[in-house]
Design a protein around this motif. Structure first.
Motif, PDB file in Angstrom:
ATOM      1  N   THR A  65     -80.198  -5.384   3.831  1.00  0.00           N
ATOM      2  CA  THR A  65     -81.438  -5.424   3.054  1.00  0.00           C
ATOM      3  C   THR A  65     -81.321  -4.607   1.769  1.00  0.00           C
ATOM      4  OG1 THR A  65     -82.328  -3.551   4.294  1.00  0.00           O
ATOM      5  CG2 THR A  65     -82.877  -5.762   5.106  1.00  0.00           C
ATOM      6  N   ASN A  66     -80.135  -4.054   1.516  1.00  0.00           N
ATOM      7  CA  ASN A  66     -79.924  -3.237   0.323  1.00  0.00           C
ATOM      8  C   ASN A  66     -78.697  -3.741  -0.429  1.00  0.00           C
ATOM      9  OD1 ASN A  66     -79.235  -1.261  -1.580  1.00  0.00           O
ATOM     10  ND2 ASN A  66     -79.990   0.404  -0.311  1.00  0.00           N
ATOM     11  N   VAL A  67     -78.933  -4.423  -1.529  1.00  0.00           N
ATOM     12  CA  VAL A  67     -77.840  -4.994  -2.320  1.00  0.00           C
ATOM     13  C   VAL A  67     -76.915  -3.904  -2.853  1.00  0.00           C
ATOM     14  CG1 VAL A  67     -79.125  -5.061  -4.498  1.00  0.00           C
ATOM     15  CG2 VAL A  67     -77.271  -6.677  -4.114  1.00  0.00           C
ATOM     16  N   TYR A  68     -77.454  -2.729  -3.136  1.00  0.00           N
ATOM     17  CA  TYR A  68     -76.626  -1.631  -3.649  1.00  0.00           C
ATOM     18  C   TYR A  68     -75.638  -1.146  -2.582  1.00  0.00           C
ATOM     19  CZ  TYR A  68     -80.037  -1.792  -7.376  1.00  0.00           C
ATOM     20  OH  TYR A  68     -80.847  -2.221  -8.397  1.00  0.00           O
ATOM     21  N   ALA A  69     -76.070  -1.127  -1.329  1.00  0.00           N
ATOM     22  CA  ALA A  69     -75.156  -0.778  -0.234  1.00  0.00           C
ATOM     23  C   ALA A  69     -74.092  -1.858  -0.094  1.00  0.00           C
ATOM     24  CB  ALA A  69     -75.934  -0.614   1.074  1.00  0.00           C
ATOM     25  N   ASP A  70     -74.507  -3.110  -0.213  1.00  0.00           N
ATOM     26  CA  ASP A  70     -73.552  -4.218  -0.107  1.00  0.00           C
ATOM     27  C   ASP A  70     -72.499  -4.141  -1.211  1.00  0.00           C
ATOM     28  OD1 ASP A  70     -75.047  -5.118   2.024  1.00  0.00           O
ATOM     29  OD2 ASP A  70     -76.095  -6.667   0.873  1.00  0.00           O
ATOM     30  N   LEU A  71     -72.890  -3.614  -2.359  1.00  0.00           N
ATOM     31  CA  LEU A  71     -71.958  -3.487  -3.486  1.00  0.00           C
ATOM     32  C   LEU A  71     -71.137  -2.205  -3.425  1.00  0.00           C
ATOM     33  CD1 LEU A  71     -74.254  -4.820  -6.347  1.00  0.00           C
ATOM     34  CD2 LEU A  71     -72.289  -5.976  -5.322  1.00  0.00           C
ATOM     35  N   GLY A  72     -71.426  -1.346  -2.436  1.00  0.00           N
ATOM     36  CA  GLY A  72     -70.619  -0.156  -2.229  1.00  0.00           C
ATOM     37  C   GLY A  72     -71.072   1.092  -2.969  1.00  0.00           C
ATOM     38  N   TYR A  73     -72.294   1.104  -3.496  1.00  0.00           N
ATOM     39  CA  TYR A  73     -72.785   2.298  -4.174  1.00  0.00           C
ATOM     40  C   TYR A  73     -72.991   3.421  -3.164  1.00  0.00           C
ATOM     41  CZ  TYR A  73     -73.797  -0.213  -8.517  1.00  0.00           C
ATOM     42  OH  TYR A  73     -73.698  -0.931  -9.673  1.00  0.00           O
ATOM     43  N   THR A  74     -72.545   4.628  -3.509  1.00  0.00           N
ATOM     44  CA  THR A  74     -72.730   5.760  -2.599  1.00  0.00           C
ATOM     45  C   THR A  74     -74.180   6.219  -2.556  1.00  0.00           C
ATOM     46  OG1 THR A  74     -72.127   7.301  -4.371  1.00  0.00           O
ATOM     47  CG2 THR A  74     -70.368   6.605  -2.870  1.00  0.00           C
ATOM     48  N   GLN A  80     -81.968   1.626  -4.520  1.00  0.00           N
ATOM     49  CA  GLN A  80     -82.927   0.630  -4.062  1.00  0.00           C
ATOM     50  C   GLN A  80     -84.360   1.098  -4.304  1.00  0.00           C
ATOM     51  OE1 GLN A  80     -83.152  -0.302   0.174  1.00  0.00           O
ATOM     52  NE2 GLN A  80     -83.495  -2.435  -0.349  1.00  0.00           N
ATOM     53  N   ARG A  81     -84.635   2.351  -3.999  1.00  0.00           N
ATOM     54  CA  ARG A  81     -85.990   2.877  -4.226  1.00  0.00           C
ATOM     55  C   ARG A  81     -86.334   2.850  -5.703  1.00  0.00           C
ATOM     56  NH1 ARG A  81     -83.887   6.397  -0.464  1.00  0.00           N
ATOM     57  NH2 ARG A  81     -83.549   8.031  -2.013  1.00  0.00           N
ATOM     58  N   LYS A  82     -85.390   3.262  -6.540  1.00  0.00           N
ATOM     59  CA  LYS A  82     -85.634   3.258  -7.978  1.00  0.00           C
ATOM     60  C   LYS A  82     -85.861   1.835  -8.483  1.00  0.00           C
ATOM     61  CE  LYS A  82     -83.077   6.192 -10.450  1.00  0.00           C
ATOM     62  NZ  LYS A  82     -81.938   7.036 -10.892  1.00  0.00           N
ATOM     63  N   SER A  83     -85.139   0.887  -7.939  1.00  0.00           N
ATOM     64  CA  SER A  83     -85.316  -0.518  -8.304  1.00  0.00           C
ATOM     65  C   SER A  83     -86.716  -1.001  -7.928  1.00  0.00           C
ATOM     66  CB  SER A  83     -84.254  -1.368  -7.597  1.00  0.00           C
ATOM     67  OG  SER A  83     -84.487  -2.732  -7.805  1.00  0.00           O
ATOM     68  N   GLN A  84     -87.158  -0.629  -6.747  1.00  0.00           N
ATOM     69  CA  GLN A  84     -88.503  -1.019  -6.305  1.00  0.00           C
ATOM     70  C   GLN A  84     -89.567  -0.397  -7.211  1.00  0.00           C
ATOM     71  OE1 GLN A  84     -87.973   0.462  -2.292  1.00  0.00           O
ATOM     72  NE2 GLN A  84     -88.003  -1.617  -1.462  1.00  0.00           N
ATOM     73  N   LEU A  85     -89.387   0.856  -7.569  1.00  0.00           N
ATOM     74  CA  LEU A  85     -90.351   1.521  -8.452  1.00  0.00           C
ATOM     75  C   LEU A  85     -90.338   0.900  -9.840  1.00  0.00           C
ATOM     76  CD1 LEU A  85     -89.740   5.197  -7.308  1.00  0.00           C
ATOM     77  CD2 LEU A  85     -91.843   3.864  -6.983  1.00  0.00           C
ATOM     78  N   ALA A  86     -89.165   0.604 -10.373  1.00  0.00           N
ATOM     79  CA  ALA A  86     -89.062  -0.032 -11.688  1.00  0.00           C
ATOM     80  C   ALA A  86     -89.746  -1.398 -11.664  1.00  0.00           C
ATOM     81  CB  ALA A  86     -87.602  -0.164 -12.109  1.00  0.00           C
ATOM     82  N   GLY A  87     -89.570  -2.131 -10.576  1.00  0.00           N
ATOM     83  CA  GLY A  87     -90.241  -3.422 -10.439  1.00  0.00           C
ATOM     84  C   GLY A  87     -91.745  -3.282 -10.418  1.00  0.00           C
TER      85      GLY A  87
END
Length: 109
Positions: free
Chosen positions: A14-23, A29-36
């Motif tokens: 459920t987290n694209v950033y985890a899927d892409l390997g971001y530490t 993900q939270r920042k993305s949700q807030l920006a949205g």
């Protein structure tokens, strides 16, 4: 011409950033949700980026970057502040400790 290729589809989390390997995937993900949410609120209020910048106390270029999903260098705390300035109530709840590491999650009402 009918070409069949072997295509492998992998289900992501459920987290694209985890899927892409971001530490820092959870934070991203939270920042993305807030920006949205900031982008939605600006649109719902029919604000120009200039008007939004004035209301938020930041420059127009930062509004543009945030609403386009470029939020690196902007803290979660700052994004929460911007959400509140756009008229949203922000509630942070700290629940009792457990025997595992806690988690941080956002809920939008």
């Amino acid at each position: 011409m009918n070409v069949h290729a072997n295509i492998t589809i992998e289900e992501g989390s459920t987290n694209v950033y985890a899927d892409l390997g971001y530490t820092d995937a959870g934070e991203m993900q939270r920042k993305s949700q807030l920006a949205g949410e900031i982008a939605r609120a600006i649109k719902a209020r029919r604000l120009t980026q200039e008007d939004a910048a004035t209301l938020l106390g930041i420059d127009q270029s930062k509004v543009s970057r945030i609403t386009c999903g470029q939020f690196r260098g902007v803290s979660e705390a700052k994004l929460l502040e911007l959400v509140a300035r756009l008229g949203h109530d922000v509630k942070i709840v700290v629940s009792p400790a457990r025997r595992r590491a806690g988690k941080i999650e956002l809920q939008f009402a």
